[in-house]
Design a protein around this motif. Structure first.
Motif, short mmCIF file in Angstrom:
data_model
loop_
_atom_site.label_atom_id
_atom_site.label_comp_id
_atom_site.label_asym_id
_atom_site.label_seq_id
_atom_site.Cartn_x
_atom_site.Cartn_y
_atom_site.Cartn_z
N SER A 187 37.99 35.91 34.33
CA SER A 187 38.51 35.33 35.57
C SER A 187 37.59 34.24 36.10
N THR A 194 44.37 39.35 27.40
CA THR A 194 42.92 39.27 27.45
C THR A 194 42.30 40.22 26.44
N ASN A 223 33.78 39.84 36.26
CA ASN A 223 34.81 38.85 35.91
C ASN A 223 35.51 39.17 34.59
N GLY A 259 38.12 41.70 36.66
CA GLY A 259 38.45 40.36 37.14
C GLY A 259 39.81 39.91 36.64
N MET A 260 40.15 40.27 35.39
CA MET A 260 41.44 39.89 34.83
C MET A 260 42.58 40.65 35.50
N LEU A 297 43.10 38.90 38.73
CA LEU A 297 43.70 37.59 38.52
C LEU A 297 45.20 37.72 38.24
#
Length: 211
Positions: free
Chosen positions: A115, A151, A162, A166-167, A170
């Protein structure tokens, strides 16, 4: 013989404009003996109809780097088949996405590894890739193409702020699905050293299941 198959994944090219840390395509390309012709794709498309295959997805390399992509998709009865493409998001401009949507493209998986833009770009070995991927997601959604972030989760990023978390955030912010791909000992990660560094440990796997 089976009466049906429930999905077909096709590498329509091993070419790519990036040099990602987890790439398997470049390793496969060393042993590539040739490309399928359009007639080959038409024959495979007919086989798909025979076995009631309802899903065909294209990957690579980078599928959009193949100038025959549109013609290849047409070989798979796209009006009655769910057509998907996995992409790094650097070639999918609005003009081409409109053309593919008209042909019958249903979904796109856009590959993002962090992210954090700088971390993603470093993983892909090219600046500006995160920005391109985000623009592709926004354009695809605007055109009504089902959009999914894919991902790769590995030992180094599964607990990173992140990384996986984080994904998830996002994807939630963008309002898209998140597909998690687990690190595998192939391509650049096939060596014993890479396996130790990137493959999920038992603790990682337990953490992922709890999550």
């Amino acid at each position: 013989k089976p009466k049906y198959i429930d999905g077909l994944k096709i590498r329509n090219t091993l070419d790519c404009n990036l040099n990602c840390k987890h790439c398997s395509a470049k390793t496969l390309k060393k042993n590539q003996k040739g490309l399928l012709t359009l007639e080959d794709y038409r024959r495979i498309g007919e086989e798909c109809k025979k076995y009631n295959d309802s899903v065909v997805s294209f990957t690579g390399g980078e599928p959009f780097s193949n100038p025959r992509l549109e013609e290849i998709i047409k070989c798979f009865n796209p009006r009655e088949t769910l057509i998907g493409i996995t992409t790094n998001g650097t070639f999918a401009d609005e003009k081409r996405l409109k053309r593919l949507k008209k042909i019958g493209l249903d979904s796109m998986l856009v590959s993002i590894d962090s992210s954090d833009p700088a971390t993603h770009d470093a993983f892909r070995n090219k600046k500006g890739v995160f920005k391109s991927a985000m623009q592709t997601i926004k354009t695809a959604r605007k055109l009504g193409i089902e959009t999914i972030i894919i991902t790769t989760v590995h030992h180094d990023n599964i607990r990173e702020k992140n990384g996986l978390m984080g994904m998830i955030k996002l994807a939630e912010r963008l309002g898209v699905l998140l597909h998690v791909s687990l690190a595998a000992p192939v391509g650049k990660w096939a060596s014993e050293e890479s396996c130790r560094q990137f493959l999920l440990t038992k603790d990682d796997q337990q953490y992922l299941r709890r999550l």
